[in-house]
Scaffold this active site. Structure first.
Site, PDB file in Angstrom:
ATOM      1  N   GLY A 165      -5.707  -6.175  -2.551  1.00 13.52           N
ATOM      2  CA  GLY A 165      -4.323  -6.197  -3.013  1.00 13.52           C
ATOM      3  C   GLY A 165      -3.389  -7.081  -2.201  1.00 13.52           C
ATOM      4  O   GLY A 165      -2.424  -7.619  -2.738  1.00 13.52           O
TER       5      GLY A 165
ATOM      6  N   ASP B 164       2.150   3.045   0.183  1.00 12.75           N
ATOM      7  CA  ASP B 164       2.175   4.155  -0.760  1.00 12.75           C
ATOM      8  C   ASP B 164       2.001   5.451   0.033  1.00 12.75           C
ATOM      9  O   ASP B 164       2.953   5.936   0.654  1.00 12.75           O
ATOM     10  CB  ASP B 164       1.101   3.933  -1.820  1.00 12.75           C
ATOM     11  CG  ASP B 164       1.081   5.001  -2.905  1.00 12.75           C
ATOM     12  OD1 ASP B 164       2.061   5.752  -3.025  1.00 12.75           O
ATOM     13  OD2 ASP B 164       0.074   5.092  -3.630  1.00 12.75           O
TER      14      ASP B 164
ATOM     15  N   ARG C 270      -4.017  -8.289 -11.174  1.00 15.52           N
ATOM     16  CA  ARG C 270      -3.593  -8.764  -9.842  1.00 15.52           C
ATOM     17  C   ARG C 270      -2.872 -10.103  -9.913  1.00 15.52           C
ATOM     18  O   ARG C 270      -1.985 -10.387  -9.115  1.00 15.52           O
ATOM     19  CB  ARG C 270      -4.810  -8.927  -8.924  1.00 15.52           C
ATOM     20  CG  ARG C 270      -5.538  -7.631  -8.603  1.00 15.52           C
ATOM     21  CD  ARG C 270      -6.532  -7.888  -7.479  1.00 15.52           C
ATOM     22  NE  ARG C 270      -7.504  -6.824  -7.313  1.00 15.52           N
ATOM     23  CZ  ARG C 270      -7.305  -5.709  -6.630  1.00 15.52           C
ATOM     24  NH1 ARG C 270      -6.148  -5.501  -6.052  1.00 15.52           N
ATOM     25  NH2 ARG C 270      -8.267  -4.805  -6.520  1.00 15.52           N
TER      26      ARG C 270
ATOM     27  N   PHE D 228       3.597   3.679 -10.985  1.00 15.71           N
ATOM     28  CA  PHE D 228       2.394   2.863 -10.812  1.00 15.71           C
ATOM     29  C   PHE D 228       2.713   1.438 -11.246  1.00 15.71           C
ATOM     30  O   PHE D 228       3.268   1.215 -12.321  1.00 15.71           O
ATOM     31  CB  PHE D 228       1.240   3.427 -11.642  1.00 15.71           C
ATOM     32  CG  PHE D 228      -0.065   2.775 -11.297  1.00 15.71           C
ATOM     33  CD1 PHE D 228      -0.840   3.242 -10.251  1.00 15.71           C
ATOM     34  CD2 PHE D 228      -0.507   1.673 -12.010  1.00 15.71           C
ATOM     35  CE1 PHE D 228      -2.029   2.609  -9.910  1.00 15.71           C
ATOM     36  CE2 PHE D 228      -1.700   1.040 -11.678  1.00 15.71           C
ATOM     37  CZ  PHE D 228      -2.465   1.522 -10.621  1.00 15.71           C
ATOM     38  N   VAL D 229       2.345   0.466 -10.404  1.00 19.23           N
ATOM     39  CA  VAL D 229       2.677  -0.932 -10.690  1.00 19.23           C
ATOM     40  C   VAL D 229       1.446  -1.834 -10.637  1.00 19.23           C
ATOM     41  O   VAL D 229       0.460  -1.514  -9.958  1.00 19.23           O
ATOM     42  CB  VAL D 229       3.744  -1.469  -9.697  1.00 19.23           C
ATOM     43  CG1 VAL D 229       5.101  -0.837  -9.958  1.00 19.23           C
ATOM     44  CG2 VAL D 229       3.333  -1.252  -8.253  1.00 19.23           C
TER      45      VAL D 229
ATOM     46  N   ASP E  75      -3.406  -3.831  -8.843  1.00 17.61           N
ATOM     47  CA  ASP E  75      -4.273  -3.774 -10.022  1.00 17.61           C
ATOM     48  C   ASP E  75      -4.324  -2.382 -10.631  1.00 17.61           C
ATOM     49  O   ASP E  75      -4.013  -1.380  -9.975  1.00 17.61           O
ATOM     50  CB  ASP E  75      -5.699  -4.154  -9.625  1.00 17.61           C
ATOM     51  CG  ASP E  75      -6.342  -3.080  -8.744  1.00 17.61           C
ATOM     52  OD1 ASP E  75      -5.804  -2.805  -7.646  1.00 17.61           O
ATOM     53  OD2 ASP E  75      -7.352  -2.480  -9.171  1.00 17.61           O
TER      54      ASP E  75
HETATM   55  P1  IMP Z   1      -2.037   3.964   0.415  1.00 14.54           P
HETATM   56  O1  IMP Z   1      -1.972   5.157  -0.489  1.00 14.54           O
HETATM   57  O2  IMP Z   1      -0.696   3.694   1.059  1.00 14.54           O
HETATM   58  O3  IMP Z   1      -3.156   4.090   1.394  1.00 14.54           O
HETATM   59  O4  IMP Z   1      -2.346   2.729  -0.506  1.00 14.54           O
HETATM   60  C1  IMP Z   1      -3.662   2.347  -0.743  1.00 14.54           C
HETATM   61  C2  IMP Z   1      -3.756   1.232  -1.705  1.00 14.54           C
HETATM   62  O5  IMP Z   1      -3.588   1.793  -3.004  1.00 14.54           O
HETATM   63  C3  IMP Z   1      -2.723   0.129  -1.644  1.00 14.54           C
HETATM   64  O6  IMP Z   1      -3.020  -0.850  -0.704  1.00 14.54           O
HETATM   65  C4  IMP Z   1      -2.830  -0.425  -3.034  1.00 14.54           C
HETATM   66  O7  IMP Z   1      -3.887  -1.363  -3.101  1.00 14.54           O
HETATM   67  C5  IMP Z   1      -3.164   0.810  -3.858  1.00 14.54           C
HETATM   68  N1  IMP Z   1      -1.972   1.267  -4.591  1.00 14.54           N
HETATM   69  C6  IMP Z   1      -1.007   2.117  -4.199  1.00 14.54           C
HETATM   70  N2  IMP Z   1      -0.061   2.254  -5.135  1.00 14.54           N
HETATM   71  C7  IMP Z   1      -0.446   1.447  -6.163  1.00 14.54           C
HETATM   72  C8  IMP Z   1       0.127   1.122  -7.444  1.00 14.54           C
HETATM   73  O8  IMP Z   1       1.206   1.571  -7.845  1.00 14.54           O
HETATM   74  N3  IMP Z   1      -0.587   0.236  -8.203  1.00 14.54           N
HETATM   75  C9  IMP Z   1      -1.765  -0.310  -7.816  1.00 14.54           C
HETATM   76  N4  IMP Z   1      -2.327  -0.050  -6.620  1.00 14.54           N
HETATM   77  C10 IMP Z   1      -1.661   0.826  -5.811  1.00 14.54           C
HETATM   78 MG    MG Z   2      -4.726  -2.317  -1.410  1.00 12.91          MG
END
Ligand code: IMP
Ligand code: MG
Length: 195
Positions: free
Chosen positions: A42, A101, A163, A150-151, A157
């Site tokens: 990402g 996130d 992406r 969700f984006v 993706d």
């Molecule tokens: P984390 O939950 O902060 O560990 O995020 C993990 C990964 O989840 C991020 O680096 C993104 O690749 C993916 N992610 C989190 N939120 C979204 C979203 O809204 N859309 C797509 N991928 C997401």
């Molecule tokens: Mg990621």
């Protein structure tokens, strides 16, 4: 029927924010050399944009730490799937990712990289989501605050798709993963300008 995907952030606004962040980061580090560690997959697109906006010497590397189950929800368990290759000991390191996130991925990355004794360690994220955090990390450079939606786009993706989109698109609430994915694929074939 409301659209499944709506434009949340326009490409032109992203380009302007990246240019400003690049200038700010170069000032903050006094023109010293940086190592940008992009979080696969990402973070790749933001990494490429940010690197080209940085008026300072820099190296680029990537690491893959995965938690996502592939769809709209995360499994929560992070594993290191690909290690960096640059020696970061005594260097200024900036971790570059698409989104903050739950914080689990960034926490994992910071712990992992911190053990390699960098001179400094900080985080840049294109998006900062207003979501419940499982782990709190300091995001020194967060370009856009977004709501808990969700984006896709700019590296983000849905099940591997979307992406490459230049804008960031938000999924309407209450849409199933199947319907969201079907609509995304259909729009990607047609150039993705649904509204
Ligand atoms: P984390 O939950 O902060 O560990 O995020 C993990 C990964 O989840 C991020 O680096 C993104 O690749 C993916 N992610 C989190 N939120 C979204 C979203 O809204 N859309 C797509 N991928 C997401
Ligand atoms: Mg990621």
């Amino acid at each position: 029927m409301p659209p499944t995907w709506t434009k949340l952030i326009a490409a032109a606004d992203i380009a302007a924010a990246v240019a400003a962040a690049g200038a700010q980061i170069a000032r903050d580090y006094g023109g010293e050399e940086l190592v940008l560690i992009g979080m696969l997959q990402g973070g790749l697109f933001f990494l490429a944009d940010l690197a080209r906006a940085l008026p300072c010497p820099l190296r680029v590397d990537t690491m893959l730490a995965q938690s996502y189950g592939g769809g709209l929800t995360s499994s929560g368990v992070i594993t290191l799937r690909q290690e960096i290759h640059v020696d970061i000991a005594d260097r200024h390191v900036l971790v570059v990712d698409d989104i903050y996130d739950s914080g689990r991925t960034l926490r994992f990355a910071l712990d992992h990289l911190g053990r390699q004794k960098p001179r400094s360690l900080a985080v840049a994220c294109l998006l900062v989501k207003d979501a419940p955090r499982a782990a709190t990390v300091a995001v020194r450079y967060g370009l856009f605050a977004i709501p808990n939606v969700f984006v896709v786009g700019c590296g983000l993706d849905l099940a591997g798709q979307g992406r490459q989109l230049r804008d960031v698109w938000a999924l309407a609430p209450g849409i199933s993963e199947q319907a969201a994915g079907d609509e995304l694929r259909a729009q990607l074939r047609g150039g993705f300008e649904p509204n």
